[in-house]
Design a protein around this motif. Sequence first.
Motif, mmCIF file in Angstrom:
data_model
loop_
_atom_site.group_PDB
_atom_site.id
_atom_site.type_symbol
_atom_site.label_atom_id
_atom_site.label_comp_id
_atom_site.label_asym_id
_atom_site.label_seq_id
_atom_site.Cartn_x
_atom_site.Cartn_y
_atom_site.Cartn_z
ATOM 1 N N UNK A 172 -10.519 7.201 2.601
ATOM 2 C CA UNK A 172 -11.882 7.642 2.307
ATOM 3 C C UNK A 172 -12.026 8.235 0.901
ATOM 4 N N UNK A 173 -11.059 7.940 -0.001
ATOM 5 C CA UNK A 173 -11.209 8.346 -1.388
ATOM 6 C C UNK A 173 -10.981 9.813 -1.660
ATOM 7 N N UNK A 174 -10.310 10.529 -0.741
ATOM 8 C CA UNK A 174 -10.005 11.938 -0.985
ATOM 9 C C UNK A 174 -9.114 12.049 -2.225
ATOM 10 N N UNK A 175 -9.280 13.102 -3.007
ATOM 11 C CA UNK A 175 -8.439 13.310 -4.180
ATOM 12 C C UNK A 175 -9.124 14.177 -5.207
ATOM 13 N N UNK A 176 -8.398 14.434 -6.297
ATOM 14 C CA UNK A 176 -8.898 15.311 -7.344
ATOM 15 C C UNK A 176 -10.238 14.834 -7.907
ATOM 16 N N UNK A 177 -11.084 15.792 -8.263
ATOM 17 C CA UNK A 177 -12.372 15.538 -8.916
ATOM 18 C C UNK A 177 -13.198 14.543 -8.087
ATOM 19 N N UNK A 178 -13.390 13.345 -8.591
ATOM 20 C CA UNK A 178 -14.186 12.348 -7.865
ATOM 21 C C UNK A 178 -13.357 11.561 -6.870
ATOM 22 N N UNK A 209 -13.434 8.547 -11.581
ATOM 23 C CA UNK A 209 -14.305 9.321 -12.461
ATOM 24 C C UNK A 209 -15.544 8.557 -12.887
ATOM 25 N N UNK A 210 -15.449 7.240 -13.039
ATOM 26 C CA UNK A 210 -16.605 6.422 -13.393
ATOM 27 C C UNK A 210 -17.245 5.770 -12.169
ATOM 28 N N UNK A 211 -16.713 6.062 -10.989
ATOM 29 C CA UNK A 211 -17.283 5.490 -9.769
ATOM 30 C C UNK A 211 -16.907 4.044 -9.530
ATOM 31 N N UNK A 212 -15.843 3.559 -10.219
ATOM 32 C CA UNK A 212 -15.483 2.143 -10.085
ATOM 33 C C UNK A 212 -14.019 1.966 -9.708
ATOM 34 N N UNK A 213 -13.437 2.957 -9.014
ATOM 35 C CA UNK A 213 -12.006 2.889 -8.698
ATOM 36 C C UNK A 213 -11.664 1.694 -7.816
ATOM 37 N N UNK A 214 -12.513 1.390 -6.854
ATOM 38 C CA UNK A 214 -12.230 0.247 -5.970
ATOM 39 C C UNK A 214 -12.194 -1.048 -6.772
ATOM 40 N N UNK A 215 -13.197 -1.244 -7.621
ATOM 41 C CA UNK A 215 -13.223 -2.446 -8.454
ATOM 42 C C UNK A 215 -12.023 -2.481 -9.384
ATOM 43 N N UNK A 267 0.846 -1.200 0.000
ATOM 44 C CA UNK A 267 0.000 0.000 0.000
ATOM 45 C C UNK A 267 0.874 1.240 0.000
ATOM 46 N N UNK A 268 0.466 2.263 -0.731
ATOM 47 C CA UNK A 268 1.053 3.591 -0.578
ATOM 48 C C UNK A 268 -0.076 4.581 -0.369
ATOM 49 N N UNK A 269 0.015 5.352 0.706
ATOM 50 C CA UNK A 269 -0.934 6.440 0.933
ATOM 51 C C UNK A 269 -0.391 7.705 0.283
ATOM 52 N N UNK A 270 -1.216 8.335 -0.522
ATOM 53 C CA UNK A 270 -0.849 9.624 -1.108
ATOM 54 C C UNK A 270 -1.749 10.743 -0.574
ATOM 55 N N UNK A 271 -2.253 10.551 0.661
ATOM 56 C CA UNK A 271 -3.098 11.570 1.290
ATOM 57 C C UNK A 271 -2.384 12.912 1.399
ATOM 58 N N UNK A 272 -1.083 12.871 1.703
ATOM 59 C CA UNK A 272 -0.350 14.105 1.947
ATOM 60 C C UNK A 272 0.108 14.787 0.660
ATOM 61 N N UNK A 273 -0.058 14.116 -0.472
ATOM 62 C CA UNK A 273 0.321 14.725 -1.747
ATOM 63 C C UNK A 273 -0.890 14.830 -2.658
ATOM 64 N N UNK A 274 -1.309 13.732 -3.243
ATOM 65 C CA UNK A 274 -2.445 13.767 -4.160
ATOM 66 C C UNK A 274 -3.712 14.215 -3.439
ATOM 67 N N UNK A 275 -3.924 13.698 -2.224
ATOM 68 C CA UNK A 275 -5.104 14.093 -1.462
ATOM 69 C C UNK A 275 -5.057 15.546 -1.051
#
Length: 587
Positions: free
Chosen positions: A295-301, A271-277, A54-62
């Motif tokens: 919790x899915x924080x990030x650009x756009x969706x 963007x399509x609501x299927x990132x987890x899948x 796992x890599x968390x990018x909360x502190x950058x992308x988020x």
Amino acid sequence: MTTPNRVGRATPITAATVRQRPTAMPIHKYGRYEQVDIPDRTWPNARITQAPRWLSTDLRDGNQALIDPMSPARKREMFDLLVRMGYKEIEVGFPSSGQTDFDFVRSIIEQDAIPEDVTISVLTQAREELIERTVESLRGARRATVHLYNATAPVFRRVVFRGSRDQVKQIAVDGTRLVMEYADKILDDETVFGYQYSPEIFTDTELDFALEVCEGVMDVWQPEEGREIILNLPATVERSTPSTHADRFEWMSRNLSRREYVCLSVHPHNDRGTAVAAAELAIMAGADRIEGCLFGQGERTGNVDLVTLGMNLFSQGVDPQIDFSEIDEIRRTAEYCNQMEVHPRHPYAGDLVYTAFSGSHQDAIKKGFEAMEADAAAAGKTVDEIEWAVPYLPIDPKDVGRSYEAVIRVNSQSGKGGIAYVLKNDHKLDLPRRMQIEFSRIIQAKTDTEGGEVTPAQIWSVFQDEYLPTPENPWGRITLRSAQASTSSDGTDALTVEAVVDGAETTLTGTGNGPISAFFDALAAVGVDARLLDYSEHTLSEGASAQAASYIECAIDGRVLWGIGIDPNTTRASLKAVVSAVNRAFR
């Protein structure tokens, strides 16, 4: 002989009678995603049996996607949370983008905040001055990765860079060489150094070109035994079904040279609501690592949701190797750091996700708990030792720090689930389940009469008026002055209570097998027939001046009522709770 129509004269519904109509939306503006020619794909038969990296990018992308980017204090709070949860790779910033990110990277290195087994990652574009600044931020780090990216998709080559394939590939190759040169110049032998490359907008990049660029980068880095390269293939914009995303990963995994030295990383957006899948199927297709945000924080969706991904593994009996056992603390910290609320329906963590407002759902859950207890008893085990099987609850809420009381509490509010939350959050009162039901009916009657919503201040005002008379709003037959209890050698409690009863100063005495029982005995002298049904208590704060809240359920002259008492002394609190219930009975 004809068979009569089973529904009388009505025409049965069939596919022919249900027709969707074309819309006037401009469908012609949008093309279809390109499928991958991989007829012998293997991922559909794969199963995820162990956690990915796992890599968390909360502190950058988020962080870069926030309306109000994190302050240094909020960044540190998020970093510490990620470390506590068990993330071993954390992207901590974009140090060449500004002094704030640079200073944060320096602070966690200089303050020795990074555990020895945690690798921090920093992002850079493929420009020399930015690469130098990025590597400079890592001076003195124990374990660090530089993550370089450049856009490779056709629309970027044509519109943004106006360059050919070879020119775009050269940007990646030259950038990789510069990262290596500055790492050799700036970092000492104490730093365990790694490299990550992303062909940005992989989802729009031709597969053969994405492969060509990655191979060119590897020719410079020269991955081998003990010298890994991370190739991150980002769904910067989610373009296709998760199945096609998986096909692209299987194709890349099959065709990359030196595959055994490559960590293939997936970085989906939603963007399509299927990132987890898309992330899960990419792992099945050969990916080794997932990048995302809590919790899915990030650009756009948003970026892919690491909480949902990890808990999905947990729910299938696979250890995510990330600790989600205090999910509410994780959520509260993320909300503070991001200054954004987590949706109440968020999987696993939302306020309402273990809630069933439907009566049939509540009944099934209740029966499921009872069946679990019976099955465990029959097997001579505890409930925690047998397989979880409760309708509508994919996991045991207790495993993520939720209580069964909380589950039932919210379920019992008939749409007013926030009532108990307001009392607990604002006033530290954790009402027993049946008292929550009782009070919710009082609020429901208010909303039915007056209409509209009830604010937290109004809820508290109604609660005080119903259970806690104040000097501004005194009511009730009895006011407690003082109480003295003693216990005889045979264990019998004697109680003397000084009180105001019907406006007159009165001394009440009684005996029983505890102060509450003795108080019921004393109340009989003033015509109160009361019997204890349930009792609970908790402290409202810590320290010597802490107050206790006591909750009493009583049968009083044939009515069942709750009372509450608040006092530094637990005995007085319980007596006040009895008075609260009695006063309500005669109000």
